[in-house]
Design a protein around this motif. Structure first.
Motif, PDB file in Angstrom:
ATOM      1  N   SER A   1      44.045 -38.060 111.722  1.00  0.00           N
ATOM      2  CA  SER A   1      44.578 -39.361 111.322  1.00  0.00           C
ATOM      3  C   SER A   1      44.555 -40.256 112.551  1.00  0.00           C
ATOM      4  O   SER A   1      44.997 -39.851 113.632  1.00  0.00           O
ATOM      5  CB  SER A   1      46.009 -39.220 110.799  1.00  0.00           C
ATOM      6  OG  SER A   1      46.538 -40.481 110.458  1.00  0.00           O
ATOM      7  N   ASP A   2      44.019 -41.454 112.392  1.00  0.00           N
ATOM      8  CA  ASP A   2      43.968 -42.421 113.491  1.00  0.00           C
ATOM      9  C   ASP A   2      45.177 -43.355 113.411  1.00  0.00           C
ATOM     10  O   ASP A   2      45.619 -43.711 112.324  1.00  0.00           O
ATOM     11  CB  ASP A   2      42.682 -43.245 113.414  1.00  0.00           C
ATOM     12  CG  ASP A   2      41.448 -42.398 113.646  1.00  0.00           C
ATOM     13  OD1 ASP A   2      41.551 -41.356 114.311  1.00  0.00           O
ATOM     14  OD2 ASP A   2      40.364 -42.778 113.157  1.00  0.00           O
ATOM     15  N   TYR A   3      45.689 -43.741 114.568  1.00  0.00           N
ATOM     16  CA  TYR A   3      46.806 -44.678 114.627  1.00  0.00           C
ATOM     17  C   TYR A   3      46.645 -45.552 115.869  1.00  0.00           C
ATOM     18  O   TYR A   3      45.940 -45.189 116.820  1.00  0.00           O
ATOM     19  CB  TYR A   3      48.156 -43.950 114.613  1.00  0.00           C
ATOM     20  CG  TYR A   3      48.384 -43.052 115.801  1.00  0.00           C
ATOM     21  CD1 TYR A   3      49.107 -43.504 116.896  1.00  0.00           C
ATOM     22  CD2 TYR A   3      47.869 -41.769 115.831  1.00  0.00           C
ATOM     23  CE1 TYR A   3      49.315 -42.691 117.998  1.00  0.00           C
ATOM     24  CE2 TYR A   3      48.060 -40.948 116.933  1.00  0.00           C
ATOM     25  CZ  TYR A   3      48.780 -41.413 118.004  1.00  0.00           C
ATOM     26  OH  TYR A   3      48.978 -40.610 119.091  1.00  0.00           O
ATOM     27  N   SER A   4      47.286 -46.688 115.860  1.00  0.00           N
ATOM     28  CA  SER A   4      47.178 -47.653 116.952  1.00  0.00           C
ATOM     29  C   SER A   4      47.747 -47.063 118.239  1.00  0.00           C
ATOM     30  O   SER A   4      48.800 -46.416 118.231  1.00  0.00           O
ATOM     31  CB  SER A   4      47.932 -48.934 116.594  1.00  0.00           C
ATOM     32  OG  SER A   4      47.992 -49.792 117.702  1.00  0.00           O
ATOM     33  N   ALA A   5      47.060 -47.332 119.330  1.00  0.00           N
ATOM     34  CA  ALA A   5      47.521 -46.836 120.634  1.00  0.00           C
ATOM     35  C   ALA A   5      48.805 -47.523 121.080  1.00  0.00           C
ATOM     36  O   ALA A   5      49.513 -47.012 121.948  1.00  0.00           O
ATOM     37  CB  ALA A   5      46.429 -47.034 121.683  1.00  0.00           C
ATOM     38  N   THR A   6      49.117 -48.649 120.479  1.00  0.00           N
ATOM     39  CA  THR A   6      50.360 -49.339 120.832  1.00  0.00           C
ATOM     40  C   THR A   6      51.562 -48.729 120.111  1.00  0.00           C
ATOM     41  O   THR A   6      52.690 -49.066 120.409  1.00  0.00           O
ATOM     42  CB  THR A   6      50.265 -50.842 120.490  1.00  0.00           C
ATOM     43  OG1 THR A   6      50.019 -50.983 119.087  1.00  0.00           O
ATOM     44  CG2 THR A   6      49.152 -51.506 121.288  1.00  0.00           C
ATOM     45  N   SER A   7      51.302 -47.830 119.159  1.00  0.00           N
ATOM     46  CA  SER A   7      52.380 -47.158 118.416  1.00  0.00           C
ATOM     47  C   SER A   7      52.687 -45.809 119.039  1.00  0.00           C
ATOM     48  O   SER A   7      51.801 -45.136 119.555  1.00  0.00           O
ATOM     49  CB  SER A   7      51.970 -46.936 116.959  1.00  0.00           C
ATOM     50  OG  SER A   7      51.694 -48.146 116.324  1.00  0.00           O
ATOM     51  N   GLN A   8      53.933 -45.424 118.963  1.00  0.00           N
ATOM     52  CA  GLN A   8      54.327 -44.083 119.370  1.00  0.00           C
ATOM     53  C   GLN A   8      54.175 -43.157 118.168  1.00  0.00           C
ATOM     54  O   GLN A   8      54.444 -43.549 117.030  1.00  0.00           O
ATOM     55  CB  GLN A   8      55.785 -44.079 119.834  1.00  0.00           C
ATOM     56  CG  GLN A   8      56.022 -44.843 121.115  1.00  0.00           C
ATOM     57  CD  GLN A   8      55.370 -44.150 122.298  1.00  0.00           C
ATOM     58  OE1 GLN A   8      55.365 -42.932 122.406  1.00  0.00           O
ATOM     59  NE2 GLN A   8      54.799 -44.944 123.196  1.00  0.00           N
ATOM     60  N   LEU A   9      53.755 -41.925 118.412  1.00  0.00           N
ATOM     61  CA  LEU A   9      53.584 -40.957 117.330  1.00  0.00           C
ATOM     62  C   LEU A   9      54.944 -40.334 116.993  1.00  0.00           C
ATOM     63  O   LEU A   9      55.209 -39.168 117.253  1.00  0.00           O
ATOM     64  CB  LEU A   9      52.566 -39.895 117.720  1.00  0.00           C
ATOM     65  CG  LEU A   9      52.096 -38.961 116.607  1.00  0.00           C
ATOM     66  CD1 LEU A   9      51.491 -39.749 115.459  1.00  0.00           C
ATOM     67  CD2 LEU A   9      51.114 -37.948 117.132  1.00  0.00           C
ATOM     68  N   THR A  10      55.812 -41.166 116.433  1.00  0.00           N
ATOM     69  CA  THR A  10      57.146 -40.738 116.016  1.00  0.00           C
ATOM     70  C   THR A  10      57.492 -41.462 114.726  1.00  0.00           C
ATOM     71  O   THR A  10      56.805 -42.404 114.323  1.00  0.00           O
ATOM     72  CB  THR A  10      58.217 -41.087 117.077  1.00  0.00           C
ATOM     73  OG1 THR A  10      58.198 -42.507 117.296  1.00  0.00           O
ATOM     74  CG2 THR A  10      57.971 -40.364 118.383  1.00  0.00           C
ATOM     75  N   GLY A  11      58.555 -41.050 114.092  1.00  0.00           N
ATOM     76  CA  GLY A  11      59.068 -41.738 112.911  1.00  0.00           C
ATOM     77  C   GLY A  11      58.044 -41.893 111.809  1.00  0.00           C
ATOM     78  O   GLY A  11      57.365 -40.939 111.437  1.00  0.00           O
ATOM     79  N   SER A  12      57.931 -43.116 111.288  1.00  0.00           N
ATOM     80  CA  SER A  12      57.062 -43.365 110.135  1.00  0.00           C
ATOM     81  C   SER A  12      55.584 -43.184 110.467  1.00  0.00           C
ATOM     82  O   SER A  12      54.795 -42.802 109.606  1.00  0.00           O
ATOM     83  CB  SER A  12      57.312 -44.769 109.577  1.00  0.00           C
ATOM     84  OG  SER A  12      56.975 -45.744 110.541  1.00  0.00           O
ATOM     85  N   VAL A  13      55.180 -43.427 111.716  1.00  0.00           N
ATOM     86  CA  VAL A  13      53.780 -43.225 112.114  1.00  0.00           C
ATOM     87  C   VAL A  13      53.442 -41.733 112.040  1.00  0.00           C
ATOM     88  O   VAL A  13      52.399 -41.341 111.505  1.00  0.00           O
ATOM     89  CB  VAL A  13      53.515 -43.787 113.535  1.00  0.00           C
ATOM     90  CG1 VAL A  13      52.107 -43.463 113.998  1.00  0.00           C
ATOM     91  CG2 VAL A  13      53.765 -45.284 113.571  1.00  0.00           C
TER      92      VAL A  13
END
Length: 168
Positions: A132-144
């Protein structure tokens, strides 16, 4: 004329019912198996996410109980799944013009041992992986993290279903 109409209607109805009997809604072929055993998938990756093992095991159990008529048992199942989570890694995927990461990828790999006690020819041991890809500005916690887990676990469990009892 009415007799011809009734015969045609009965013929069409019969063909529809017979035709539907060939196909299942899920595509699962469990043969003569009646029970399924899904052992706890331990997390043996270098990075450990505490809830991953439980979430994965529960989702695999739920998928098979929802899409087949198998009964979940703790031991001696006709169909048995065991294995471990072997990899949990985060890698940068794309860069920005400032040479920083714009997107990260979470990849999870699961090693699965499938034993079919009714038909030994269907047994296998295989690794399944998805990301799963996610924005680098987001932390991999919570809803992400929850969204990433949902996407990855759904895909891996569906791949396991298709490899083991799917008719695809």
């Amino acid at each position: 004329m009415k007799k011809l109409l009734y015969i045609t209607l009965i013929t069409i109805s019969t063909c529809c019912f017979i035709g539907c009997g060939i196909y299942g809604f899920t595509g699962g072929d469990v043969g003569n198996a009646k029970t399924i055993q899904v052992d706890f998938f331990r997390n043996e990756a270098q990075l450990i996410e505490p809830s991953l093992s439980q979430d994965f095991t529960t989702e695999l159990q739920d998928l098979f109980t929802r899409q087949t008529n198998l009964t979940l048992v703790a031991t001696n199942g006709d169909i048995q799944f065991s294995g471990e989570i072997t990899s949990y890694r985060i890698n940068p995927m794309s860069a920005t013009s400032e040479q920083t990461s714009a997107q990260n990828r979470l990849t999870i790999t699961v090693n699965v041992r499938y034993i079919n006690t009714v038909d030994d020819n269907k047994d296998f041991e295989k690794s399944f992986s998805f990301y799963s890809d996610y924005s680098a500005t987001s932390q991999l916690t919570g809803s992400v993290l929850e969204a990433a887990f949902e996407e990855i676990i759904d895909r891996i469990t569906q791949d396991i279903f298709n490899a083991s009892v799917g008719k695809w």
